[in-house]
Write a protein that holds these residues in place. Structure first.
Motif, PDB file in Angstrom:
ATOM      1  N   ASP A  85       0.692  -1.117   0.144  1.00 40.17           N
ATOM      2  CA  ASP A  85       0.513  -0.154   0.025  1.00 40.17           C
ATOM      3  C   ASP A  85       0.720   1.495   0.011  1.00 40.17           C
ATOM      4  OD1 ASP A  85      -1.977   2.592   0.423  1.00 40.17           O
ATOM      5  OD2 ASP A  85      -3.137   0.878   1.857  1.00 40.17           O
ATOM      6  N   ASP A 144      -6.123   0.115   0.674  1.00 42.24           N
ATOM      7  CA  ASP A 144      -6.843   0.643   1.307  1.00 42.24           C
ATOM      8  C   ASP A 144      -7.222   1.279   2.784  1.00 42.24           C
ATOM      9  OD1 ASP A 144      -8.902  -0.214   3.627  1.00 42.24           O
ATOM     10  OD2 ASP A 144      -7.789  -2.271   4.352  1.00 42.24           O
ATOM     11  N   LYS A 147      -8.086   1.205   6.619  1.00 42.45           N
ATOM     12  CA  LYS A 147      -7.032   0.700   7.256  1.00 42.45           C
ATOM     13  C   LYS A 147      -6.248   2.198   7.901  1.00 42.45           C
ATOM     14  CE  LYS A 147      -3.058  -2.510   7.233  1.00 42.45           C
ATOM     15  NZ  LYS A 147      -2.100  -3.888   6.540  1.00 42.45           N
TER      16      LYS A 147
END
Length: 300
Positions: A85, A144, A147
């Motif tokens: 990420d 994400d 998150k």
């Protein structure tokens, strides 16, 4: 000589004279360059020599720069592709993905300044990510946002435990304290006290502690160190009436730039007074983020 050659080779006088002329011509042809260089030696050209030397120095410098640049752009880590990420990885991770130390530093600074990637395509906006590199990385990118938001949410604050005999913890009122009071906060010296005070004056007061991160030089580590020692007192924020404000009333506010101040005043002159925050959204040069940050400091 002529008689000997004539008797031995059976040369006629005419043939002998022709042979002699040819020999003399050959000797002259070979002797002319030697004689010319003897009587007319080549003169040295200092300017030409200087240009040649400068060219050699420039070529050497270019080779050294090329080697230096290659070191800067060569990844320090062996390139390894893995799922990641881009909002969460650090400098070392970027280098493992194939970026050089310099390129990874650019990515880290973008993140530190609040830069975020909301979709994979946002990675193409970074100039250190070449089209070829982007094509290699895109299958491994996974963003994400939920998150990330959980990781960024501040942890709940609990009152510090007090033990018998321990002195009572004193909070400093952030919006009314002077520089001497601010210096009582552990971790705040004279420089930070002046910066916090001056920024509060320009701002019109703090409506949340997180605004301290906007003070020059006050990073997240310093904020974590001092935030629990400060309190948001009930002192009202200083508000500016947009329907009566002049250019000088708005120009020093940290949330507004010169062109934005001018646009606010010109819009009022052309369309009349502002009625509410929705009217402010009609000023094209003001972003939704700017209006949201400015809202606690304006009135109509």
């Amino acid at each position: 000589m002529q008689k000997w050659l004539s008797s031995y080779f059976n040369f006629s006088k005419r043939e002998y004279n022709g042979l002699l002329a040819m020999v003399i011509l050959i000797v002259l042809i070979r002797a002319i360059p030697v004689g010319y260089s003897f009587f007319f030696p080549e003169q040295a050209d200092p300017e030409a020599e200087r240009l040649v030397i400068n060219k050699l120095i420039l070529m050497k410098s270019e080779r050294e720069n090329a080697v230096r640049q290659q070191k800067l752009t060569t990844p320090a880590f062996q390139s390894v592709l893995f799922n990641f990420d881009p909002n969460l990885i650090d400098t070392d991770d970027w280098q493992r993905l194939g970026l050089s130390a310099k390129q990874a530093g650019v990515m880290a600074r973008y993140k530190k300044k609040g830069g975020r990637y909301f979709k994979k395509e946002d990675l193409q906006k970074m100039y250190v990510i070449s089209p070829e590199m982007y094509e290699r990385l895109i299958p491994y990118i996974s963003i994400d946002l939920e998150k990330e938001q959980k990781l960024q949410q501040p942890k709940p604050e609990y009152p510090a435990k007090r033990y018998p005999g321990q002195p009572k913890f004193v909070f400093i009122p952030l919006n009314s304290a002077d520089t001497l009071q601010l210096m009582e906060v552990s971790g705040v010296g004279p420089a930070f006290a002046r910066r916090i005070f001056n920024y509060r004056q320009r701002l019109g007061g703090f409506y949340k502690k997180e605004q301290l991160l906007e003070v020059y030089g006050l990073d997240s580590l310093k904020y974590a160190e001092i935030k629990d020692q400060l309190s948001l007192d009930d002192q009202a924020l200083i508000r500016i009436n947009l329907n009566t404000a002049l250019f000088d009333d708005l120009k020093n506010h940290p949330y507004l730039k010169y062109k934005q101040v001018n646009a606010i005043i010109q819009f009022r002159k052309q369309h009349g007074n502002y009625g509410n925050i929705a009217d402010l959204r009609k000023v094209a040069i003001l972003s939704a983020e700017t209006i949201e940050k400015l809202a606690p400091y304006i009135s109509f």
